[in-house]
Design a protein around this motif. Structure first.
Motif, short mmCIF file in Angstrom:
data_model
loop_
_atom_site.label_atom_id
_atom_site.label_comp_id
_atom_site.label_asym_id
_atom_site.label_seq_id
_atom_site.Cartn_x
_atom_site.Cartn_y
_atom_site.Cartn_z
N THR A 118 0.81 -1.22 0.00
CA THR A 118 0.00 0.00 0.00
C THR A 118 0.84 1.27 0.00
O THR A 118 0.35 2.34 -0.35
CB THR A 118 -0.95 0.04 1.20
OG1 THR A 118 -0.20 0.12 2.43
CG2 THR A 118 -1.84 -1.19 1.24
N TYR A 119 2.12 1.15 0.38
CA TYR A 119 2.97 2.33 0.41
C TYR A 119 3.34 2.80 -1.00
O TYR A 119 3.98 3.85 -1.14
CB TYR A 119 4.22 2.06 1.25
CG TYR A 119 3.90 1.95 2.72
CD1 TYR A 119 3.90 3.07 3.54
CD2 TYR A 119 3.55 0.73 3.28
CE1 TYR A 119 3.57 2.97 4.89
CE2 TYR A 119 3.22 0.62 4.62
CZ TYR A 119 3.22 1.75 5.42
OH TYR A 119 2.89 1.65 6.75
N LYS A 121 0.87 3.12 -3.35
CA LYS A 121 -0.38 3.58 -3.94
C LYS A 121 -0.12 4.81 -4.81
O LYS A 121 0.71 5.64 -4.47
CB LYS A 121 -1.40 3.90 -2.83
CG LYS A 121 -0.96 5.00 -1.87
CD LYS A 121 -1.97 5.21 -0.77
CE LYS A 121 -1.68 6.41 0.08
NZ LYS A 121 -0.27 6.68 0.42
N GLN A 200 -7.94 1.41 -3.11
CA GLN A 200 -7.25 2.68 -2.92
C GLN A 200 -7.66 3.32 -1.60
O GLN A 200 -6.82 3.89 -0.89
CB GLN A 200 -7.55 3.62 -4.09
CG GLN A 200 -6.96 3.17 -5.41
CD GLN A 200 -5.44 3.22 -5.43
OE1 GLN A 200 -4.81 4.02 -4.77
NE2 GLN A 200 -4.84 2.34 -6.22
N ALA A 201 -8.93 3.25 -1.26
CA ALA A 201 -9.40 3.83 0.00
C ALA A 201 -8.78 3.11 1.19
O ALA A 201 -8.36 3.75 2.17
CB ALA A 201 -10.92 3.77 0.06
N GLU A 202 -8.72 1.80 1.12
CA GLU A 202 -8.08 1.03 2.19
C GLU A 202 -6.59 1.33 2.27
O GLU A 202 -6.02 1.41 3.36
CB GLU A 202 -8.30 -0.47 1.96
CG GLU A 202 -9.74 -0.92 2.14
CD GLU A 202 -9.95 -2.36 1.69
OE1 GLU A 202 -10.73 -3.06 2.36
OE2 GLU A 202 -9.33 -2.78 0.69
N GLU A 204 -5.07 4.13 1.52
CA GLU A 204 -4.86 5.44 2.14
C GLU A 204 -4.78 5.31 3.65
O GLU A 204 -3.98 5.97 4.30
CB GLU A 204 -6.00 6.39 1.75
CG GLU A 204 -5.98 6.84 0.31
CD GLU A 204 -4.82 7.77 0.00
OE1 GLU A 204 -4.27 8.36 0.95
OE2 GLU A 204 -4.47 7.89 -1.19
N GLN A 205 -5.61 4.46 4.22
CA GLN A 205 -5.61 4.26 5.67
C GLN A 205 -4.46 3.37 6.12
O GLN A 205 -3.83 3.63 7.15
CB GLN A 205 -6.95 3.64 6.09
CG GLN A 205 -7.09 3.44 7.60
CD GLN A 205 -8.45 2.89 7.99
OE1 GLN A 205 -9.30 2.64 7.13
NE2 GLN A 205 -8.68 2.72 9.28
N ARG A 206 -4.15 2.34 5.32
CA ARG A 206 -3.14 1.37 5.74
C ARG A 206 -1.72 1.90 5.64
O ARG A 206 -0.85 1.55 6.46
CB ARG A 206 -3.27 0.09 4.89
CG ARG A 206 -2.19 -0.95 5.11
CD ARG A 206 -2.13 -1.42 6.57
NE ARG A 206 -1.06 -2.39 6.75
CZ ARG A 206 0.22 -2.09 6.94
NH1 ARG A 206 0.60 -0.82 6.96
NH2 ARG A 206 1.10 -3.04 7.13
N THR A 208 0.34 3.96 6.69
CA THR A 208 0.62 4.93 7.74
C THR A 208 2.10 4.96 8.08
O THR A 208 2.81 3.97 7.89
CB THR A 208 -0.20 4.59 9.00
OG1 THR A 208 0.08 5.56 10.02
CG2 THR A 208 0.15 3.20 9.53
#
Length: 233
Positions: A118-119, A121, A200-202, A204-206, A208
């Motif tokens: 996810t980093y 994205k 993509q929404a997940e 953004e949160q993951r 971190t």
């Protein structure tokens, strides 16, 4: 802190990063890393196998604009163009890790299947050209292919990550290698097309930075380095 102390400290970080990348198999004979000094210059590791960087060895100051200094590897142009286009970038890693190299040779990038993925994205970029990046035109093409991602893979020719610091760029290199490992496993099982991916929404949160996410991985990757003092890390 004086400019000389700042450069000395950053030079030490570049050496530590180079050895960490070598120690964990993210580079071998080829690869390089750098850290931004200021708006106009950065420090790049010695032009040698990164794992063989000596304690106290000098790094080279490179201009963000202009020709590369004598003795600096040609593909350091990639670093130049990243620092030009991303004022926030503080560190760059050019690496050739095994799982990433295998996936890039297939002309593929990893889907966002695990947290580390996810980093990157909205997804790691792909430069679909196996030639060495030794001129400004190709370097500009690679960075354009990177888009807004933290990483770009080059078919048959490794990858580049950029972070707010060199420490972050090193961790991102490890993350991209792991995301590629997961993708290759998905392909081996035949489930790549049906397996879940992180939205993509997940993402953004993951993705971190809280909880010392990058700091803990940096500590792991640099453990045992002769220039690391854990009380200062």
């Amino acid at each position: 802190m004086s400019d000389s102390v700042t450069e000395s400290t950053l030079t030490r970080t570049v050496r530590i990063a180079a050895r960490a990348l070598g120690r964990h198999g993210l580079v071998h004979a080829y690869g390089h890393c750098s850290a931004r000094l200021d708006a106009d210059s950065f420090l790049v590791c010695p032009a040698k196998p990164m794992g063989l960087t000596d304690v106290g060895e000098a790094c080279t100051r490179v201009p963000v604009h202009g020709p590369l200094p004598d003795g600096v590897l040609g593909e350091v142009r990639l670093h130049q163009h990243l620092y030009r286009t991303r004022p926030e970038a503080g560190g760059v890693v050019r690496f050739m890790s095994p799982q990433m190299m295998a996936l890039a040779a297939l002309g593929r990038v990893p889907a966002m299947r695990n947290g580390f993925g996810t980093y990157f994205k909205p997804g790691a970029g792909l430069w679909n050209d196996p030639q060495l990046i030794r001129d400004d035109e190709k370097a500009q093409g690679v960075i354009a292919a990177m888009g807004q991602s933290a990483g770009v893979m080059m078919r048959g020719n490794g990858a580049v990550t950029a972070g707010d610091s060199l420490e972050e760029a090193v961790v991102l290199a490890w993350y991209l290698e792991d995301a590629c490992r997961i993708e290759l496993e998905a392909l081996r099982t035949g489930l790549a097309d049906s397996a879940p991916v992180i939205s993509q929404a997940e993402a953004e949160q993951r993705a971190t930075k809280a909880g010392q996410i990058f700091e803990r991985m940096w500590t792991y990757l640099t453990d045992g380095d002769p220039e690391v003092s854990r009380k200062d890390s």
